[in-house]
Design a protein around this motif. Structure first.
Motif, PDB file in Angstrom:
ATOM      1  N   VAL A 152       9.620   2.144  -4.671  1.00 61.76           N
ATOM      2  CA  VAL A 152       8.572   2.923  -5.331  1.00 61.76           C
ATOM      3  C   VAL A 152       8.629   2.701  -6.838  1.00 61.76           C
ATOM      4  CG1 VAL A 152       7.817   5.254  -5.921  1.00 61.76           C
ATOM      5  CG2 VAL A 152       8.355   4.691  -3.547  1.00 61.76           C
ATOM      6  N   ARG A 153       9.834   2.773  -7.409  1.00 61.92           N
ATOM      7  CA  ARG A 153       9.979   2.614  -8.858  1.00 61.92           C
ATOM      8  C   ARG A 153       9.547   1.218  -9.307  1.00 61.92           C
ATOM      9  NH1 ARG A 153      15.082   2.839  -9.179  1.00 61.92           N
ATOM     10  NH2 ARG A 153      15.468   0.643  -9.628  1.00 61.92           N
ATOM     11  N   GLU A 154      10.053   0.185  -8.638  1.00 60.49           N
ATOM     12  CA  GLU A 154       9.753  -1.189  -9.052  1.00 60.49           C
ATOM     13  C   GLU A 154       8.277  -1.520  -8.840  1.00 60.49           C
ATOM     14  OE1 GLU A 154      14.139  -3.203  -8.162  1.00 60.49           O
ATOM     15  OE2 GLU A 154      12.498  -3.418  -6.699  1.00 60.49           O
ATOM     16  N   SER A 155       7.729  -1.073  -7.725  1.00 58.52           N
ATOM     17  CA  SER A 155       6.332  -1.371  -7.441  1.00 58.52           C
ATOM     18  C   SER A 155       5.415  -0.644  -8.419  1.00 58.52           C
ATOM     19  CB  SER A 155       6.009  -0.968  -6.000  1.00 58.52           C
ATOM     20  OG  SER A 155       4.763  -1.464  -5.610  1.00 58.52           O
ATOM     21  N   ARG A 156       5.739   0.602  -8.733  1.00 59.52           N
ATOM     22  CA  ARG A 156       4.923   1.348  -9.699  1.00 59.52           C
ATOM     23  C   ARG A 156       4.978   0.682 -11.073  1.00 59.52           C
ATOM     24  NH1 ARG A 156       5.940   7.660 -10.848  1.00 59.52           N
ATOM     25  NH2 ARG A 156       7.673   6.875 -12.093  1.00 59.52           N
ATOM     26  N   GLU A 157       6.149   0.216 -11.471  1.00 56.68           N
ATOM     27  CA  GLU A 157       6.276  -0.467 -12.753  1.00 56.68           C
ATOM     28  C   GLU A 157       5.395  -1.707 -12.806  1.00 56.68           C
ATOM     29  OE1 GLU A 157      10.446  -1.124 -13.099  1.00 56.68           O
ATOM     30  OE2 GLU A 157      10.895   0.915 -13.773  1.00 56.68           O
ATOM     31  N   VAL A 158       5.317  -2.448 -11.689  1.00 61.26           N
ATOM     32  CA  VAL A 158       4.462  -3.633 -11.631  1.00 61.26           C
ATOM     33  C   VAL A 158       2.998  -3.245 -11.809  1.00 61.26           C
ATOM     34  CG1 VAL A 158       3.543  -5.404 -10.066  1.00 61.26           C
ATOM     35  CG2 VAL A 158       6.014  -5.074 -10.267  1.00 61.26           C
ATOM     36  N   ILE A 159       2.558  -2.244 -11.057  1.00 56.09           N
ATOM     37  CA  ILE A 159       1.155  -1.830 -11.122  1.00 56.09           C
ATOM     38  C   ILE A 159       0.796  -1.375 -12.535  1.00 56.09           C
ATOM     39  CG2 ILE A 159      -0.540  -0.153 -10.293  1.00 56.09           C
ATOM     40  CD1 ILE A 159       0.226  -2.289  -8.236  1.00 56.09           C
ATOM     41  N   GLU A 160       1.616  -0.508 -13.115  1.00 59.16           N
ATOM     42  CA  GLU A 160       1.299   0.040 -14.432  1.00 59.16           C
ATOM     43  C   GLU A 160       1.409  -1.005 -15.533  1.00 59.16           C
ATOM     44  OE1 GLU A 160       3.819   3.447 -14.750  1.00 59.16           O
ATOM     45  OE2 GLU A 160       2.559   4.673 -13.424  1.00 59.16           O
ATOM     46  N   LYS A 161       2.368  -1.915 -15.423  1.00 54.44           N
ATOM     47  CA  LYS A 161       2.524  -2.981 -16.421  1.00 54.44           C
ATOM     48  C   LYS A 161       1.276  -3.846 -16.493  1.00 54.44           C
ATOM     49  CE  LYS A 161       5.335  -7.039 -17.565  1.00 54.44           C
ATOM     50  NZ  LYS A 161       6.509  -7.877 -17.157  1.00 54.44           N
ATOM     51  N   VAL A 184      -9.593  -8.049 -16.082  1.00 53.00           N
ATOM     52  CA  VAL A 184      -8.917  -7.382 -14.968  1.00 53.00           C
ATOM     53  C   VAL A 184      -8.486  -8.359 -13.880  1.00 53.00           C
ATOM     54  CG1 VAL A 184     -11.009  -6.834 -13.641  1.00 53.00           C
ATOM     55  CG2 VAL A 184      -8.990  -5.363 -13.464  1.00 53.00           C
ATOM     56  N   ASN A 185      -9.231  -9.451 -13.667  1.00 54.01           N
ATOM     57  CA  ASN A 185      -8.836 -10.400 -12.619  1.00 54.01           C
ATOM     58  C   ASN A 185      -7.487 -11.035 -12.931  1.00 54.01           C
ATOM     59  OD1 ASN A 185     -11.313  -9.719 -11.619  1.00 54.01           O
ATOM     60  ND2 ASN A 185     -12.043 -11.821 -11.350  1.00 54.01           N
ATOM     61  N   GLN A 186      -7.260 -11.327 -14.199  1.00 57.01           N
ATOM     62  CA  GLN A 186      -5.963 -11.879 -14.596  1.00 57.01           C
ATOM     63  C   GLN A 186      -4.850 -10.856 -14.391  1.00 57.01           C
ATOM     64  OE1 GLN A 186      -8.784 -12.190 -16.318  1.00 57.01           O
ATOM     65  NE2 GLN A 186      -9.119 -14.403 -16.421  1.00 57.01           N
ATOM     66  N   GLN A 187      -5.146  -9.580 -14.670  1.00 57.44           N
ATOM     67  CA  GLN A 187      -4.152  -8.535 -14.453  1.00 57.44           C
ATOM     68  C   GLN A 187      -3.823  -8.392 -12.960  1.00 57.44           C
ATOM     69  OE1 GLN A 187      -6.318  -5.346 -16.531  1.00 57.44           O
ATOM     70  NE2 GLN A 187      -4.590  -5.193 -17.935  1.00 57.44           N
ATOM     71  N   ILE A 188      -4.854  -8.450 -12.122  1.00 58.69           N
ATOM     72  CA  ILE A 188      -4.641  -8.368 -10.678  1.00 58.69           C
ATOM     73  C   ILE A 188      -3.763  -9.522 -10.213  1.00 58.69           C
ATOM     74  CG2 ILE A 188      -5.753  -8.505  -8.431  1.00 58.69           C
ATOM     75  CD1 ILE A 188      -6.385  -5.910  -9.670  1.00 58.69           C
ATOM     76  N   ALA A 189      -4.088 -10.731 -10.639  1.00 63.51           N
ATOM     77  CA  ALA A 189      -3.312 -11.905 -10.228  1.00 63.51           C
ATOM     78  C   ALA A 189      -1.857 -11.774 -10.663  1.00 63.51           C
ATOM     79  CB  ALA A 189      -3.936 -13.177 -10.811  1.00 63.51           C
ATOM     80  N   ALA A 190      -1.636 -11.314 -11.891  1.00 61.99           N
ATOM     81  CA  ALA A 190      -0.264 -11.148 -12.386  1.00 61.99           C
ATOM     82  C   ALA A 190       0.484 -10.092 -11.582  1.00 61.99           C
ATOM     83  CB  ALA A 190      -0.284 -10.785 -13.864  1.00 61.99           C
ATOM     84  N   ALA A 191      -0.207  -9.006 -11.227  1.00 56.29           N
ATOM     85  CA  ALA A 191       0.426  -7.959 -10.425  1.00 56.29           C
ATOM     86  C   ALA A 191       0.790  -8.481  -9.043  1.00 56.29           C
ATOM     87  CB  ALA A 191      -0.509  -6.755 -10.310  1.00 56.29           C
ATOM     88  N   LEU A 192      -0.062  -9.323  -8.456  1.00 57.14           N
ATOM     89  CA  LEU A 192       0.233  -9.880  -7.134  1.00 57.14           C
ATOM     90  C   LEU A 192       1.414 -10.851  -7.196  1.00 57.14           C
ATOM     91  CD1 LEU A 192      -3.344 -10.503  -5.689  1.00 57.14           C
ATOM     92  CD2 LEU A 192      -1.774  -8.624  -5.192  1.00 57.14           C
TER      93      LEU A 192
END
Length: 289
Positions: A152-161, A184-192
């Protein structure tokens, strides 16, 4: 629709009261909303997450010594109820969520608050731990609590970052979103990409389901949290069932694939699929191997 307010707070054993106007982090580090200056507390030990409809969820963030709700260790996000006791590192907190007298008077009046609803295009993502029931049977409670809390902590950090917002927790997963914006598309790709690294790290197995569409924001959102509504939200959760059947680590709807394929090449999942409540056949996609 009548607007119902609640007086929500944490009562401490020393008699002090901490109001809960929204989200709260708890831990040893000074940056937390509630600082517990003891080595028994982890730097980021736990959080309380406010969701639409006035719900508050308690989340352990992979702490060593655990977070306890009514004397039971928390091993996944759990909804708080009025009168629940929370124990963290020797500190007992009483969760109170009561309708105030003033609010009762408002309920008896004829005043109606019309909610503001906005229609926006956005990205929707559901993350879900795979085979959670089997996992809970295989691991000891302490191991399960640490593993889920760390995820939860690591995944939340990824989403918020990467500019996303976790809208609500779902027990063994969460719903997140990004509003449409130039980058936003670049942010989505980076989060994935970051989430794929988590998937490959050998921790908890989890899947991601991504959709893009028009969503209604507003309604009865409370505590400054967004309320997401509409058919596209329902579509996302129906789609998650297909991802589970195919054991796909990351699955895209056709709409999401069309938006992001230039950054993350995809390939179709075999066949076309029915979704309950949605007419026609639907195609889904996974990342190219």
């Amino acid at each position: 629709m009548t607007n119902t307010l609640t007086a929500t707070r944490l009562e401490r054993t020393d008699g002090s009261v901490l109001a809960l106007p929204g989200n709260l982090t708890i831990g040893r580090s000074p940056g937390n909303g509630l600082v517990l200056p003891t080595e028994r507390a982890s730097r980021r030990h736990a959080s309380i997450h406010a969701q639409d409809g006035g719900e508050f969820w308690l989340i352990d963030l992979g702490s060593v010594n655990g977070t306890f709700l009514n004397s039971r260790r928390v091993f996944q996000p759990v909804r708080l109820r009025d009168g629940d006791s929370i124990d963290i590192a020797g500190e007992r907190l009483l969760f109170r969520q009561e309708e105030s007298a003033a609010d009762s008077e408002m309920l008896g009046a004829t005043v109606v608050t019309m909610p503001k609803i906005e229609r926006e295009r956005c990205w929707l993502l559901v993350a879900d731990i795979e085979e959670f029931t089997q996992l809970s049977q295989r691991l000891e409670p302490q191991q399960l609590a640490v593993a889920v809390g760390q995820w939860v902590r690591e995944s939340r950090e990824v989403i918020e970052k990467h500019g996303g917002v976790i809208n609500k927790y779902l027990g063994d997963g969460y719903l997140a979103f990004w509003r449409e914006a130039p980058s936003v598309n670049q942010q989505i790709a980076a989060a994935l990409v970051a989430n794929r690294a988590l998937q490959a790290a050998g921790g908890l197995k989890f899947r991601l389901v991504l959709h893009f569409g028009e969503v209604l924001f507003g309604g009865v959102a409370s505590l400054s949290e967004e309320c997401l509504m509409g058919p596209e939200v329902n579509f996302l959760f129906r789609m998650e069932k297909v991802a589970g059947a195919f054991r796909a680590p990351i699955m895209f709807s056709d709409a999401a694939r069309a938006e992001i394929e230039s950054l993350m090449p995809c390939e179709p999942v075999p066949g076309e699929h029915e979704l309950k409540g949605f007419a026609g056949q639907h195609r889904f996609h996974v990342l190219k191997s």
